[in-house]
Design an enzyme around this catalytic site. Structure first.
Site, PDB file in Angstrom:
ATOM      1  N   LYS A  76       0.865  -1.190   0.000  1.00  0.00           N
ATOM      2  CA  LYS A  76       0.000   0.000   0.000  1.00  0.00           C
ATOM      3  C   LYS A  76       0.886   1.219   0.000  1.00  0.00           C
ATOM      4  O   LYS A  76       1.999   1.197   0.538  1.00  0.00           O
ATOM      5  CB  LYS A  76      -0.888   0.002   1.255  1.00  0.00           C
ATOM      6  CG  LYS A  76      -2.072   0.939   1.176  1.00  0.00           C
ATOM      7  CD  LYS A  76      -3.102   0.427   0.194  1.00  0.00           C
ATOM      8  CE  LYS A  76      -4.512   0.658   0.598  1.00  0.00           C
ATOM      9  NZ  LYS A  76      -5.419  -0.307   0.023  1.00  0.00           N
TER      10      LYS A  76
HETATM   11  N1  GLU Z   1      -7.120   0.069  -3.205  1.00  0.00           N
HETATM   12  C1  GLU Z   1      -7.914  -1.097  -3.451  1.00  0.00           C
HETATM   13  C2  GLU Z   1      -7.940  -1.996  -2.229  1.00  0.00           C
HETATM   14  O1  GLU Z   1      -7.747  -1.558  -1.124  1.00  0.00           O
HETATM   15  C3  GLU Z   1      -7.508  -1.819  -4.734  1.00  0.00           C
HETATM   16  C4  GLU Z   1      -6.113  -2.347  -4.767  1.00  0.00           C
HETATM   17  C5  GLU Z   1      -5.675  -2.841  -6.133  1.00  0.00           C
HETATM   18  O2  GLU Z   1      -6.478  -2.856  -7.058  1.00  0.00           O
HETATM   19  O3  GLU Z   1      -4.504  -3.191  -6.240  1.00  0.00           O
HETATM   20  O4  GLU Z   1      -8.233  -3.161  -2.311  1.00  0.00           O
END
Ligand code: GLU
Length: 446
Positions: A131
Protein backbone atom coordinates in the site's frame (compact mmCIF):
# COMPACT_ATOMS: atom_id res chain seq x y z
CA UNK A 1 -18.64 -25.50 -5.77
CA UNK A 2 -22.33 -24.69 -5.64
CA UNK A 3 -22.45 -20.90 -5.85
CA UNK A 4 -26.25 -20.90 -5.83
CA UNK A 5 -26.41 -22.11 -2.29
CA UNK A 6 -23.50 -20.77 -0.30
CA UNK A 7 -23.31 -21.60 3.37
CA UNK A 8 -24.32 -18.82 5.72
CA UNK A 9 -21.44 -16.88 7.23
CA UNK A 10 -23.24 -16.42 10.49
CA UNK A 11 -25.20 -19.46 11.43
CA UNK A 12 -22.23 -21.81 11.59
CA UNK A 13 -20.59 -19.56 14.15
CA UNK A 14 -23.75 -19.51 16.22
CA UNK A 15 -24.25 -23.26 16.10
CA UNK A 16 -20.67 -24.35 16.63
CA UNK A 17 -19.07 -23.80 20.01
CA UNK A 18 -15.69 -22.09 19.77
CA UNK A 19 -13.75 -25.14 20.88
CA UNK A 20 -10.55 -24.73 18.93
CA UNK A 21 -9.93 -21.10 19.76
CA UNK A 22 -11.42 -19.67 22.93
CA UNK A 23 -12.51 -16.03 22.72
CA UNK A 24 -9.71 -13.55 23.33
CA UNK A 25 -9.94 -10.48 25.45
CA UNK A 26 -10.81 -7.74 22.99
CA UNK A 27 -9.47 -4.27 23.59
CA UNK A 28 -10.06 -1.08 21.67
CA UNK A 29 -6.82 -0.34 19.82
CA UNK A 30 -5.72 3.20 19.17
CA UNK A 31 -3.35 2.29 16.39
CA UNK A 32 -4.54 0.67 13.16
CA UNK A 33 -1.38 -1.37 12.69
CA UNK A 34 -1.66 -2.78 16.22
CA UNK A 35 -5.19 -3.83 15.34
CA UNK A 36 -4.03 -5.48 12.10
CA UNK A 37 -1.31 -7.33 14.03
CA UNK A 38 -3.79 -8.43 16.69
CA UNK A 39 -6.07 -9.84 13.99
CA UNK A 40 -3.09 -11.66 12.48
CA UNK A 41 -1.98 -13.01 15.89
CA UNK A 42 -5.46 -14.35 16.43
CA UNK A 43 -5.36 -16.21 13.12
CA UNK A 44 -1.82 -17.42 13.90
CA UNK A 45 -3.06 -18.85 17.23
CA UNK A 46 -6.00 -20.55 15.58
CA UNK A 47 -3.82 -22.17 12.91
CA UNK A 48 -0.96 -22.93 15.33
CA UNK A 49 1.39 -21.10 12.99
CA UNK A 50 5.06 -21.88 13.46
CA UNK A 51 6.95 -19.15 15.35
CA UNK A 52 9.36 -18.19 12.58
CA UNK A 53 6.53 -17.61 10.14
CA UNK A 54 4.70 -15.64 12.79
CA UNK A 55 7.73 -13.38 13.14
CA UNK A 56 8.14 -12.97 9.36
CA UNK A 57 4.51 -12.09 8.72
CA UNK A 58 3.98 -9.71 11.62
CA UNK A 59 6.00 -6.99 9.92
CA UNK A 60 6.27 -5.68 6.37
CA UNK A 61 9.22 -6.74 4.22
CA UNK A 62 9.97 -3.20 3.01
CA UNK A 63 9.02 0.24 4.31
CA UNK A 64 9.80 3.12 1.98
CA UNK A 65 9.36 6.76 2.98
CA UNK A 66 10.23 9.55 0.55
CA UNK A 67 10.19 13.30 1.13
CA UNK A 68 10.07 15.24 -2.11
CA UNK A 69 9.49 18.82 -3.30
CA UNK A 70 6.50 19.81 -5.43
CA UNK A 71 6.17 23.10 -7.30
CA UNK A 72 2.81 24.67 -6.49
CA UNK A 73 0.83 26.87 -8.91
CA UNK A 74 1.79 29.89 -6.78
CA UNK A 75 5.46 29.23 -7.54
CA UNK A 76 6.14 28.11 -3.95
CA UNK A 77 7.58 24.71 -3.08
CA UNK A 78 5.68 22.20 -0.93
CA UNK A 79 7.48 19.29 0.69
CA UNK A 80 5.37 16.12 0.49
CA UNK A 81 5.82 12.86 2.38
CA UNK A 82 5.06 9.64 0.54
CA UNK A 83 4.97 6.02 1.68
CA UNK A 84 5.10 2.66 -0.04
CA UNK A 85 4.91 -0.35 2.22
CA UNK A 86 5.51 -3.81 0.77
CA UNK A 87 4.18 -6.32 3.23
CA UNK A 88 4.70 -9.70 1.61
CA UNK A 89 5.31 -11.17 -1.87
CA UNK A 90 5.43 -14.93 -1.33
CA UNK A 91 2.35 -15.42 -3.54
CA UNK A 92 3.36 -12.94 -6.26
CA UNK A 93 4.14 -9.27 -6.97
CA UNK A 94 3.38 -6.71 -4.31
CA UNK A 95 -0.04 -5.22 -5.06
CA UNK A 96 -2.15 -2.48 -3.55
CA UNK A 97 -3.52 1.01 -3.82
CA UNK A 98 -2.07 4.49 -3.42
CA UNK A 99 -4.00 6.86 -1.21
CA UNK A 100 -3.93 10.67 -1.07
CA UNK A 101 -5.20 11.91 2.27
CA UNK A 102 -4.09 14.37 4.94
CA UNK A 103 -4.54 11.54 7.46
CA UNK A 104 -2.05 9.18 5.81
CA UNK A 105 0.63 7.99 8.23
CA UNK A 106 3.08 5.12 8.47
CA UNK A 107 1.09 2.78 10.69
CA UNK A 108 -2.06 3.24 8.63
CA UNK A 109 -0.23 2.31 5.42
CA UNK A 110 1.43 -0.66 7.16
CA UNK A 111 -1.97 -1.99 8.26
CA UNK A 112 -3.47 -1.48 4.81
CA UNK A 113 -0.48 -3.24 3.18
CA UNK A 114 -0.88 -6.26 5.45
CA UNK A 115 -4.61 -6.42 4.67
CA UNK A 116 -3.72 -6.47 0.96
CA UNK A 117 -1.58 -9.59 1.54
CA UNK A 118 -4.54 -11.31 3.17
CA UNK A 119 -7.05 -9.99 0.61
CA UNK A 120 -5.05 -11.30 -2.36
CA UNK A 121 -4.43 -14.64 -0.64
CA UNK A 122 -8.10 -15.03 0.29
CA UNK A 123 -9.27 -14.39 -3.26
CA UNK A 124 -6.60 -16.63 -4.75
CA UNK A 125 -4.75 -13.94 -6.73
CA UNK A 126 -1.09 -14.35 -7.69
CA UNK A 127 -0.19 -11.23 -5.70
CA UNK A 128 1.25 -10.22 -2.38
CA UNK A 129 0.30 -7.09 -0.45
CA UNK A 130 1.44 -3.46 -0.52
CA UNK A 131 0.00 0.00 0.00
CA UNK A 132 1.14 3.54 -0.61
CA UNK A 133 0.08 6.96 0.48
CA UNK A 134 0.94 10.62 0.23
CA UNK A 135 0.05 12.91 3.09
CA UNK A 136 -1.83 15.59 1.13
CA UNK A 137 -5.41 16.79 0.86
CA UNK A 138 -6.26 16.24 -2.82
CA UNK A 139 -9.29 18.55 -2.59
CA UNK A 140 -6.96 21.47 -1.85
CA UNK A 141 -4.67 20.90 -4.86
CA UNK A 142 -5.27 21.94 -8.48
CA UNK A 143 -5.19 19.21 -11.19
CA UNK A 144 -1.77 20.48 -12.29
CA UNK A 145 -0.44 20.27 -8.72
CA UNK A 146 -1.86 16.76 -8.32
CA UNK A 147 -0.15 15.73 -11.53
CA UNK A 148 3.20 17.09 -10.33
CA UNK A 149 2.84 15.36 -6.93
CA UNK A 150 2.01 12.06 -8.61
CA UNK A 151 4.80 12.21 -11.19
CA UNK A 152 7.44 13.30 -8.69
CA UNK A 153 6.45 10.54 -6.25
CA UNK A 154 6.55 7.94 -9.04
CA UNK A 155 9.98 9.16 -10.01
CA UNK A 156 11.14 8.98 -6.40
CA UNK A 157 9.96 5.37 -6.16
CA UNK A 158 11.95 4.49 -9.30
CA UNK A 159 12.40 0.74 -9.62
CA UNK A 160 10.80 0.11 -6.24
CA UNK A 161 7.63 -0.37 -8.30
CA UNK A 162 7.38 -2.33 -11.54
CA UNK A 163 4.98 -4.48 -13.61
CA UNK A 164 6.56 -7.66 -12.29
CA UNK A 165 7.47 -6.35 -8.86
CA UNK A 166 5.02 -3.90 -7.22
CA UNK A 167 1.85 -2.68 -8.90
CA UNK A 168 -0.02 0.33 -7.46
CA UNK A 169 -3.74 1.03 -8.04
CA UNK A 170 -6.27 3.70 -7.03
CA UNK A 171 -7.40 4.04 -3.43
CA UNK A 172 -8.94 6.85 -1.41
CA UNK A 173 -8.25 10.26 -3.01
CA UNK A 174 -6.74 8.83 -6.21
CA UNK A 175 -8.35 7.68 -9.47
CA UNK A 176 -7.76 6.39 -13.00
CA UNK A 177 -6.10 9.67 -14.03
CA UNK A 178 -3.61 9.35 -11.16
CA UNK A 179 -2.71 5.87 -12.40
CA UNK A 180 -2.21 7.08 -15.98
CA UNK A 181 0.20 9.78 -14.73
CA UNK A 182 2.09 7.11 -12.77
CA UNK A 183 2.23 4.79 -15.76
CA UNK A 184 3.41 7.53 -18.10
CA UNK A 185 6.11 8.69 -15.67
CA UNK A 186 7.35 5.16 -15.13
CA UNK A 187 7.44 4.42 -18.87
CA UNK A 188 9.32 7.62 -19.58
CA UNK A 189 11.92 7.25 -16.87
CA UNK A 190 12.67 3.56 -16.47
CA UNK A 191 14.84 2.29 -19.32
CA UNK A 192 13.34 -1.11 -19.98
CA UNK A 193 9.84 0.34 -19.78
CA UNK A 194 10.43 2.21 -23.04
CA UNK A 195 9.53 -0.91 -25.00
CA UNK A 196 5.87 -0.11 -24.36
CA UNK A 197 5.26 -3.34 -22.51
CA UNK A 198 4.99 -1.86 -19.04
CA UNK A 199 1.48 -0.47 -18.90
CA UNK A 200 0.73 -3.00 -16.18
CA UNK A 201 3.05 -1.18 -13.77
CA UNK A 202 -0.23 0.17 -12.40
CA UNK A 203 -3.85 -0.99 -12.60
CA UNK A 204 -7.05 0.99 -12.39
CA UNK A 205 -6.07 3.08 -15.44
CA UNK A 206 -8.57 4.69 -17.80
CA UNK A 207 -9.76 2.26 -20.47
CA UNK A 208 -8.19 4.42 -23.22
CA UNK A 209 -4.77 4.11 -21.57
CA UNK A 210 -4.88 0.35 -20.99
CA UNK A 211 -7.36 -0.06 -18.14
CA UNK A 212 -10.00 -2.78 -17.98
CA UNK A 213 -13.67 -2.19 -18.53
CA UNK A 214 -15.47 -2.77 -15.25
CA UNK A 215 -12.54 -1.74 -13.03
CA UNK A 216 -14.24 1.52 -11.98
CA UNK A 217 -17.29 -0.28 -10.59
CA UNK A 218 -15.42 -3.38 -9.40
CA UNK A 219 -15.05 -2.74 -5.67
CA UNK A 220 -18.70 -1.72 -5.21
CA UNK A 221 -19.87 -4.56 -7.46
CA UNK A 222 -17.80 -7.07 -5.48
CA UNK A 223 -19.38 -5.77 -2.26
CA UNK A 224 -22.86 -6.36 -3.68
CA UNK A 225 -22.01 -9.83 -5.05
CA UNK A 226 -21.05 -10.67 -1.46
CA UNK A 227 -24.34 -9.26 -0.19
CA UNK A 228 -26.13 -11.40 -2.80
CA UNK A 229 -24.31 -14.53 -1.55
CA UNK A 230 -25.28 -13.62 2.01
CA UNK A 231 -28.93 -13.09 0.98
CA UNK A 232 -29.11 -16.44 -0.81
CA UNK A 233 -27.57 -18.25 2.17
CA UNK A 234 -30.01 -16.64 4.57
CA UNK A 235 -33.15 -16.81 2.42
CA UNK A 236 -33.37 -13.01 2.25
CA UNK A 237 -35.10 -11.25 -0.66
CA UNK A 238 -32.94 -8.23 -1.49
CA UNK A 239 -35.81 -6.47 -3.25
CA UNK A 240 -37.52 -6.19 0.15
CA UNK A 241 -34.39 -4.82 1.86
CA UNK A 242 -33.40 -1.31 2.87
CA UNK A 243 -29.80 -0.15 3.09
CA UNK A 244 -27.58 2.70 4.28
CA UNK A 245 -24.20 3.72 2.91
CA UNK A 246 -21.36 5.64 4.53
CA UNK A 247 -19.13 7.24 1.91
CA UNK A 248 -20.53 8.06 -1.54
CA UNK A 249 -17.29 7.98 -3.52
CA UNK A 250 -16.28 5.25 -5.94
CA UNK A 251 -17.09 2.27 -3.71
CA UNK A 252 -20.21 3.53 -1.95
CA UNK A 253 -21.92 5.04 -4.98
CA UNK A 254 -21.38 2.02 -7.24
CA UNK A 255 -22.47 -0.33 -4.45
CA UNK A 256 -25.64 1.71 -3.86
CA UNK A 257 -26.54 1.95 -7.53
CA UNK A 258 -25.96 -1.76 -8.20
CA UNK A 259 -27.88 -2.85 -5.08
CA UNK A 260 -30.79 -0.62 -6.13
CA UNK A 261 -30.79 -1.11 -9.92
CA UNK A 262 -29.90 -4.81 -10.15
CA UNK A 263 -31.28 -6.23 -6.89
CA UNK A 264 -34.17 -3.85 -6.16
CA UNK A 265 -33.16 -2.80 -2.63
CA UNK A 266 -33.98 0.68 -1.27
CA UNK A 267 -31.41 3.23 -0.11
CA UNK A 268 -32.70 5.00 3.03
CA UNK A 269 -29.66 6.86 4.43
CA UNK A 270 -26.22 8.07 3.36
CA UNK A 271 -23.36 9.86 5.04
CA UNK A 272 -20.06 11.39 4.04
CA UNK A 273 -17.74 14.22 5.13
CA UNK A 274 -20.34 16.79 3.97
CA UNK A 275 -23.26 15.47 6.06
CA UNK A 276 -25.78 12.77 6.83
CA UNK A 277 -29.12 12.35 5.07
CA UNK A 278 -32.14 10.09 5.59
CA UNK A 279 -35.40 9.38 3.79
CA UNK A 280 -37.32 6.33 5.00
CA UNK A 281 -39.38 6.18 1.82
CA UNK A 282 -36.25 5.89 -0.30
CA UNK A 283 -33.46 7.88 -1.92
CA UNK A 284 -32.72 7.36 -5.61
CA UNK A 285 -29.11 6.16 -5.65
CA UNK A 286 -28.47 7.47 -9.19
CA UNK A 287 -29.97 10.88 -8.48
CA UNK A 288 -27.83 11.11 -5.33
CA UNK A 289 -24.73 10.20 -7.37
CA UNK A 290 -25.56 13.09 -9.73
CA UNK A 291 -25.87 15.44 -6.74
CA UNK A 292 -22.53 14.26 -5.34
CA UNK A 293 -20.82 14.75 -8.72
CA UNK A 294 -22.00 18.37 -8.77
CA UNK A 295 -21.81 19.34 -5.10
CA UNK A 296 -18.92 17.16 -3.87
CA UNK A 297 -20.91 15.27 -1.23
CA UNK A 298 -24.29 14.02 -0.01
CA UNK A 299 -24.88 17.00 2.33
CA UNK A 300 -27.63 19.41 1.25
CA UNK A 301 -29.33 16.77 -0.91
CA UNK A 302 -32.83 18.23 -1.27
CA UNK A 303 -34.85 14.99 -1.48
CA UNK A 304 -33.90 13.72 1.99
CA UNK A 305 -33.68 15.14 5.49
CA UNK A 306 -30.40 16.11 7.10
CA UNK A 307 -29.65 14.20 10.29
CA UNK A 308 -27.04 14.31 13.02
CA UNK A 309 -23.94 12.33 11.91
CA UNK A 310 -24.08 10.12 15.04
CA UNK A 311 -27.68 9.21 14.21
CA UNK A 312 -26.53 7.62 10.96
CA UNK A 313 -25.23 4.59 12.85
CA UNK A 314 -28.67 4.08 14.41
CA UNK A 315 -30.44 3.93 11.05
CA UNK A 316 -32.81 0.98 10.99
CA UNK A 317 -32.07 -0.92 7.80
CA UNK A 318 -31.27 -4.43 6.56
CA UNK A 319 -27.85 -3.78 5.03
CA UNK A 320 -25.26 -1.29 6.27
CA UNK A 321 -22.35 -0.52 3.95
CA UNK A 322 -19.44 1.43 5.47
CA UNK A 323 -17.52 2.52 2.37
CA UNK A 324 -15.43 5.41 3.64
CA UNK A 325 -12.63 5.46 6.17
CA UNK A 326 -11.28 2.94 8.64
CA UNK A 327 -12.26 3.05 12.31
CA UNK A 328 -15.90 4.14 11.90
CA UNK A 329 -17.83 1.49 13.87
CA UNK A 330 -16.40 1.50 17.38
CA UNK A 331 -17.46 0.24 20.81
CA UNK A 332 -19.32 3.57 21.18
CA UNK A 333 -21.69 3.35 18.24
CA UNK A 334 -21.73 -0.46 17.69
CA UNK A 335 -24.38 -1.11 20.39
CA UNK A 336 -26.82 1.13 18.45
CA UNK A 337 -26.31 -0.38 15.01
CA UNK A 338 -29.69 -1.69 13.86
CA UNK A 339 -29.22 -3.81 10.72
CA UNK A 340 -29.00 -7.48 9.71
CA UNK A 341 -25.70 -7.43 7.88
CA UNK A 342 -22.70 -5.13 7.52
CA UNK A 343 -20.81 -5.33 4.22
CA UNK A 344 -17.46 -3.59 4.68
CA UNK A 345 -16.74 -1.73 1.46
CA UNK A 346 -13.98 0.21 3.27
CA UNK A 347 -10.79 -1.24 4.71
CA UNK A 348 -10.85 -1.61 8.50
CA UNK A 349 -14.11 0.28 9.23
CA UNK A 350 -14.90 -1.81 12.33
CA UNK A 351 -12.72 -2.02 15.43
CA UNK A 352 -12.18 -5.37 17.13
CA UNK A 353 -14.22 -4.34 20.14
CA UNK A 354 -17.08 -3.23 17.89
CA UNK A 355 -16.82 -6.52 16.04
CA UNK A 356 -17.44 -8.42 19.24
CA UNK A 357 -20.46 -6.26 20.16
CA UNK A 358 -22.03 -6.62 16.70
CA UNK A 359 -21.52 -10.39 16.72
CA UNK A 360 -23.10 -10.67 20.18
CA UNK A 361 -26.04 -8.63 18.88
CA UNK A 362 -26.55 -11.15 16.08
CA UNK A 363 -25.47 -8.84 13.25
CA UNK A 364 -23.73 -10.63 10.39
CA UNK A 365 -20.49 -9.13 9.09
CA UNK A 366 -19.01 -9.56 5.63
CA UNK A 367 -15.43 -8.55 6.50
CA UNK A 368 -13.44 -5.99 4.51
CA UNK A 369 -10.89 -8.27 2.87
CA UNK A 370 -13.77 -10.25 1.40
CA UNK A 371 -16.34 -7.48 0.92
CA UNK A 372 -14.06 -5.02 -0.89
CA UNK A 373 -11.88 -7.51 -2.79
CA UNK A 374 -13.63 -6.77 -6.11
CA UNK A 375 -11.23 -3.90 -6.84
CA UNK A 376 -8.04 -5.91 -6.68
CA UNK A 377 -9.69 -8.85 -8.43
CA UNK A 378 -10.44 -6.71 -11.49
CA UNK A 379 -6.97 -5.16 -11.11
CA UNK A 380 -5.69 -8.69 -11.62
CA UNK A 381 -7.86 -8.96 -14.75
CA UNK A 382 -6.43 -5.67 -16.02
CA UNK A 383 -2.85 -6.81 -15.35
CA UNK A 384 -3.54 -10.10 -17.15
CA UNK A 385 -5.10 -8.34 -20.16
CA UNK A 386 -2.10 -5.97 -20.42
CA UNK A 387 0.38 -8.86 -20.24
CA UNK A 388 -1.47 -10.84 -22.89
CA UNK A 389 -2.33 -7.89 -25.13
CA UNK A 390 -6.03 -8.60 -24.76
CA UNK A 391 -9.15 -6.56 -24.03
CA UNK A 392 -12.06 -8.36 -22.44
CA UNK A 393 -15.75 -7.57 -22.67
CA UNK A 394 -17.68 -6.15 -19.71
CA UNK A 395 -19.86 -9.24 -19.33
CA UNK A 396 -16.72 -11.44 -19.16
CA UNK A 397 -15.20 -9.21 -16.47
CA UNK A 398 -18.40 -9.22 -14.41
CA UNK A 399 -18.87 -12.95 -14.77
CA UNK A 400 -15.28 -13.72 -13.71
CA UNK A 401 -15.56 -11.29 -10.79
CA UNK A 402 -18.81 -12.85 -9.60
CA UNK A 403 -17.32 -16.32 -9.71
CA UNK A 404 -14.21 -15.32 -7.75
CA UNK A 405 -16.26 -13.50 -5.10
CA UNK A 406 -18.69 -16.42 -4.73
CA UNK A 407 -15.75 -18.80 -4.43
CA UNK A 408 -14.04 -16.68 -1.74
CA UNK A 409 -17.35 -16.22 0.11
CA UNK A 410 -17.85 -19.95 0.11
CA UNK A 411 -14.29 -20.56 1.37
CA UNK A 412 -14.90 -18.16 4.25
CA UNK A 413 -18.21 -19.85 5.08
CA UNK A 414 -16.50 -23.25 5.12
CA UNK A 415 -13.76 -21.87 7.38
CA UNK A 416 -16.37 -20.43 9.77
CA UNK A 417 -17.86 -23.89 9.99
CA UNK A 418 -14.55 -25.72 10.35
CA UNK A 419 -13.10 -23.51 13.09
CA UNK A 420 -16.37 -22.46 14.70
CA UNK A 421 -15.16 -18.90 14.45
CA UNK A 422 -16.42 -15.51 13.32
CA UNK A 423 -16.33 -14.49 9.64
CA UNK A 424 -13.58 -11.96 10.44
CA UNK A 425 -11.41 -14.66 11.95
CA UNK A 426 -12.27 -16.96 9.06
CA UNK A 427 -11.08 -14.48 6.42
CA UNK A 428 -7.71 -14.13 8.19
CA UNK A 429 -7.36 -17.86 8.77
CA UNK A 430 -8.23 -18.85 5.18
CA UNK A 431 -5.77 -16.25 3.85
CA UNK A 432 -3.04 -17.18 6.31
CA UNK A 433 -3.36 -20.89 5.52
CA UNK A 434 -2.68 -20.12 1.87
CA UNK A 435 0.39 -17.96 2.61
CA UNK A 436 1.71 -20.45 5.20
CA UNK A 437 1.41 -23.32 2.74
CA UNK A 438 3.54 -21.42 0.20
CA UNK A 439 6.20 -20.77 2.88
CA UNK A 440 6.13 -24.39 3.99
CA UNK A 441 6.65 -25.59 0.44
CA UNK A 442 9.34 -23.06 -0.45
CA UNK A 443 11.20 -22.95 2.85
CA UNK A 444 13.28 -19.98 3.94
CA UNK A 445 16.27 -19.00 1.77
CA UNK A 446 19.08 -20.07 2.08
N1 GLU B 1 -7.12 0.07 -3.20
C1 GLU B 1 -7.91 -1.10 -3.45
C2 GLU B 1 -7.94 -2.00 -2.23
O1 GLU B 1 -7.75 -1.56 -1.12
C3 GLU B 1 -7.51 -1.82 -4.73
C4 GLU B 1 -6.11 -2.35 -4.77
C5 GLU B 1 -5.67 -2.84 -6.13
O2 GLU B 1 -6.48 -2.86 -7.06
O3 GLU B 1 -4.50 -3.19 -6.24
O4 GLU B 1 -8.23 -3.16 -2.31
Amino acid sequence: MDTKNPTSLATAAENTPMEKAPPIEVKEFENLYEMAVAQFERAADMTELNPSLRAILSQPKNELIVNFPVRMDSGETMMAKGYRIQHNNVLGCYKGGLRFSPLVHLDEVKALAAWMTWKCALTDLPFGGAKGGIQIDPTQLSPAELERVTRRFTHALGTNIGPDYDIPAPDMGTNAQTMVWMMDTYMNTIAYAAKNVSRHVVTGKTVASGGSVGRDEATGRGTIYNVASWATANGVELKDCTFAVQGYGNVGSFAARILQDEYGATLVAAQDHTGSIINKSGIDANDLAGHVAQQGGVGAYGKAEAQDPDEFWRTKCDILIPAALEWQITSENAPHVDCRVIAEGANGPTTMAADRILTENGIDIIPDILANAGGVIVSFFEWTQNRRGETWYLDEVRHKLKRRIADAYDRVAQTVKHYGCTPREATSVAALNRVAQAYDERGIFP
